[in-house]
Design a protein around this motif. Structure first.
Motif, mmCIF file in Angstrom:
data_model
loop_
_atom_site.group_PDB
_atom_site.id
_atom_site.type_symbol
_atom_site.label_atom_id
_atom_site.label_comp_id
_atom_site.label_asym_id
_atom_site.label_seq_id
_atom_site.Cartn_x
_atom_site.Cartn_y
_atom_site.Cartn_z
ATOM 1 N N LEU A 72 59.508 46.632 53.394
ATOM 2 C CA LEU A 72 58.365 46.137 54.152
ATOM 3 C C LEU A 72 57.071 46.289 53.360
ATOM 4 O O LEU A 72 56.186 45.426 53.436
ATOM 5 C CB LEU A 72 58.254 46.886 55.488
ATOM 6 C CG LEU A 72 59.419 46.680 56.468
ATOM 7 C CD1 LEU A 72 59.187 47.469 57.737
ATOM 8 C CD2 LEU A 72 59.598 45.201 56.786
ATOM 9 N N ALA B 128 60.048 42.062 63.816
ATOM 10 C CA ALA B 128 59.128 41.924 62.674
ATOM 11 C C ALA B 128 58.667 40.481 62.601
ATOM 12 O O ALA B 128 59.494 39.566 62.562
ATOM 13 C CB ALA B 128 59.820 42.334 61.382
ATOM 14 N N LEU C 285 63.613 40.982 55.886
ATOM 15 C CA LEU C 285 63.532 41.311 57.313
ATOM 16 C C LEU C 285 64.905 41.274 57.976
ATOM 17 O O LEU C 285 65.232 42.124 58.818
ATOM 18 C CB LEU C 285 62.579 40.335 58.017
ATOM 19 C CG LEU C 285 61.135 40.303 57.495
ATOM 20 C CD1 LEU C 285 60.288 39.391 58.381
ATOM 21 C CD2 LEU C 285 60.541 41.696 57.437
#
Length: 421
Positions: free
Chosen positions: A373, A402, A322
Motif C-alpha cells: 500500500l 480499498a 489491492l
C-alpha cells in the motif's frame, strides 16, 4: 571627485547662508551686537564641524557603496527590487527582511495592501558627536530614520518599491548628512531579500532532487515487481496444475490458461508506460480464476466495472496489489473463505476503483507490513500529485475496502505529462 566637491560646496553654501543670517541677527541685537568675537568664533566652529561632518559622510559612503555619486550621497535612498514570487509570498519575504534589520522598531505591516513601514534608530558610527547637543549638525531633524516598502503584483512576481530616508523634512538635507545610514539600510534589505530568494531556490532544488530520488526508488521497486512473479504463487499454481492433470485434465488446462494470461500481463513495462483499467482487470481476474480453482467454493468474485471506464489510464500493478492484499490478508487465513468485489464508478473527482473483501479485516495477525500500500501511495503521488488518492477503510459488516481514485482518461494524460515535464 567632482561629485564630492559639489556635495561639499552645497552643504557649505547652505550653512554659510544660515550663518550669515545668524551674524546679521546678532549684529542687530542692542548692547551685545557690538561684540563680534563670540559670533565669529561660533561661525568658525560651526563651519569646521560642517566640513568635517560632510567629509566623514563622503568617506563612509565610499566604504559602503564602493563609489561616490549622486545616488549614493543622498540621505534618501530608493530601490526597485523584483522578487520572483507571487505577491503574497514576496510580501512575507520583504516583511521578514525588514523585521530583522538592526535597530528596527515600530514595524507596521498590512498584508492586504502589501505595505510595510518602520522606524530605524540611527546609530552614530563614530561614537558620540562632538559637542553633543551643542553640535549645530544635530539641530535639524531627529536622530532616526524611517523606511516604507510597497509590493506591486505582477503576473508571476512581486515588484518592491523601497524608500529609506531620515525622519525629517526634505529641506533638512541641505544642512545635515545621515552618515550613509539610509544607504546602509537599503543595501541591507536588498541583501536580505537576495539571500532569502537564493535560500528558497536552494530548498526548491533540494526538494526536486529528493523527489527525483524517491521517484527513481519507486520505479526501481515497480520494475522489480514487474520482473518477478511471486515464487510461492507460481510454485503452488504449477503444483496444483500437475495434480489436476491426474484427476481433472480440463481444470488443469483452465488453470494453465489463466496462468499464461496472468504472466502475459505481468511482463515488465517501461517506467513511464501506463496501463489501463481494463488490462489491469484482466490480470487481476486471471489471478483470481487461478485461486478459485485452488480454493474451490471458498472464493467468490464479483466484478462491476462498466465498459466505458475500462479505458481509464492506470499505473500497472496497482489493482493487482489491492487484490492480492484482499486475498492474502483477508480471505486465505479464513477457513470459510469469502468474497472479493471489484467495482469502478465515475465521479466528479475522477474514477473510483474499489477492491473489497469480507475477510478478517484489520486483524493484527494478518495485516501484513503495509509495503504494498505504501508503494501504491508513493506512485500515485509521483504520477498525479494531489489529484489521486488511496483510501483504505473497514468494510461492513466484515473485511476491508480499498479505493483508488484517479483522474479520468483526458485528465490523467494531462497530469502524466505535467509530472514528467
Amino acid at each position: 571627485m567632482i561629485k564630492s566637491t559639489l556635495f561639499l560646496i552645497r552643504i557649505f553654501a547652505a550653512w554659510c547662508a544660515l550663518l550669515f543670517l545668524a551674524v546679521a541677527l546678532w549684529s542687530s541685537l542692542p548692547g551685545i551686537g557690538q561684540f563680534e568675537a563670540p559670533i565669529v568664533l561660533a561661525c568658525m566652529i560651526t563651519a569646521a564641524l560642517v566640513v568635517t561632518g560632510a567629509i566623514s559622510h563622503l568617506r563612509r559612503v565610499r566604504l559602503i557603496a564602493g563609489r561616490v555619486d549622486g545616488e549614493t550621497l543622498g540621505n534618501r535612498q530608493r530601490r526597485q527590487i523584483e522578487i520572483p514570487f507571487e505577491a503574497g509570498e514576496a510580501f512575507d519575504l520583504l516583511d521578514a527582511a525588514i523585521r530583522e534589520l538592526p535597530h528596527v522598531e515600530q514595524v507596521r505591516s498590512a498584508r492586504d495592501s502589501l505595505q510595510v513601514s518602520a522606524k530605524v534608530a540611527r546609530p552614530n558610527p563614530y561614537g558620540n558627536y562632538a559637542l553633543g547637543r551643542w553640535n549645530p549638525l544635530q539641530w535639524f531633524g531627529t536622530p532616526r530614520n524611517q523606511l516604507s516598502a510597497t509590493v506591486t503584483p505582477n503576473h508571476d512576481s512581486g515588484s518592491v518599491t523601497l524608500i529609506c530616508e531620515p525622519e525629517s523634512p526634505a529641506w533638512t538635507d541641505l544642512f545635515r548628512v545621515d552618515d550613509g545610514t539610509n544607504l546602509e539600510n537599503a543595501e541591507a534589505i536588498s541583501r536580505a531579500i537576495t539571500r532569502r530568494v537564493a535560500e528558497r531556490r536552494r530548498n526548491e532544488k533540494a526538494a526536486a532532487v529528493q523527489t527525483a530520488v524517491e521517484k527513481e526508488l519507486t520505479v526501481a521497486r515497480l520494475s522489480l515487481l514487474h520482473a518477478q512473479v511471486e515464487p510461492h504463487f507460481l510454485y503452488n499454481t504449477l503444483a496444483s496444475a500437475q495434480l489436476l492433470t491426474r484427476s481433472d485434465a480440463q481444470r488443469a488446462d483452465e488453470m494453465l490458461g489463466h496462468l499464461i494470461q496472468y504472466l502475459r500481463h505481468s511482463l515488465p513495462r517501461t517506467q513511464d508506460e501506463m496501463s489501463t483499467l481494463g488490462a489491469e482487470l484482466e490480470r487481476a481476474l486471471a489471478y483470481l480464476e487461478i485461486l478459485k480453482i485452488r480454493m474451490g467454493p471458498r472464493l467468490e468474485v464479483q466484478v462491476d466495472v462498466p465498459e466505458t471506464l475500462r479505458a481509464t489510464p492506470l499505473p500497472p500493478m496497482m489493482l493487482q496489489t489491492l487484490v492480492e492484499n484482499a486475498i492474502k490478508h483477508g480471505l486465505e487465513p479464513r477457513t470459510g473463505g469469502g468474497t472479493v468485489w471489484i467495482r469502478a464508478r465515475a465521479g466528479d473527482d475522477g474514477v473510483a476503483i474499489t477492491v473489497a473483501d469480507d475477510g478478517d479485516g484489520f486483524n493484527a495477525a494478518t495485516s501484513g507490513t503495509g509495503i504494498g500500500l505504501k508503494n501504491v501511495r508513493e506512485r500515485l503521488q509521483l504520477r498525479y500529485g494531489e489529484r489521486a488518492a488511496l483510501a483504505v477503510v473497514a468494510n461492513f459488516p466484515a473485511g476491508v475496502a480499498a479505493t483508488l481514485t484517479v483522474p479520468a482518461a483526458a485528465d490523467a494524460d494531462t497530469a502524466g505529462a505535467r509530472s514528467h515535464g
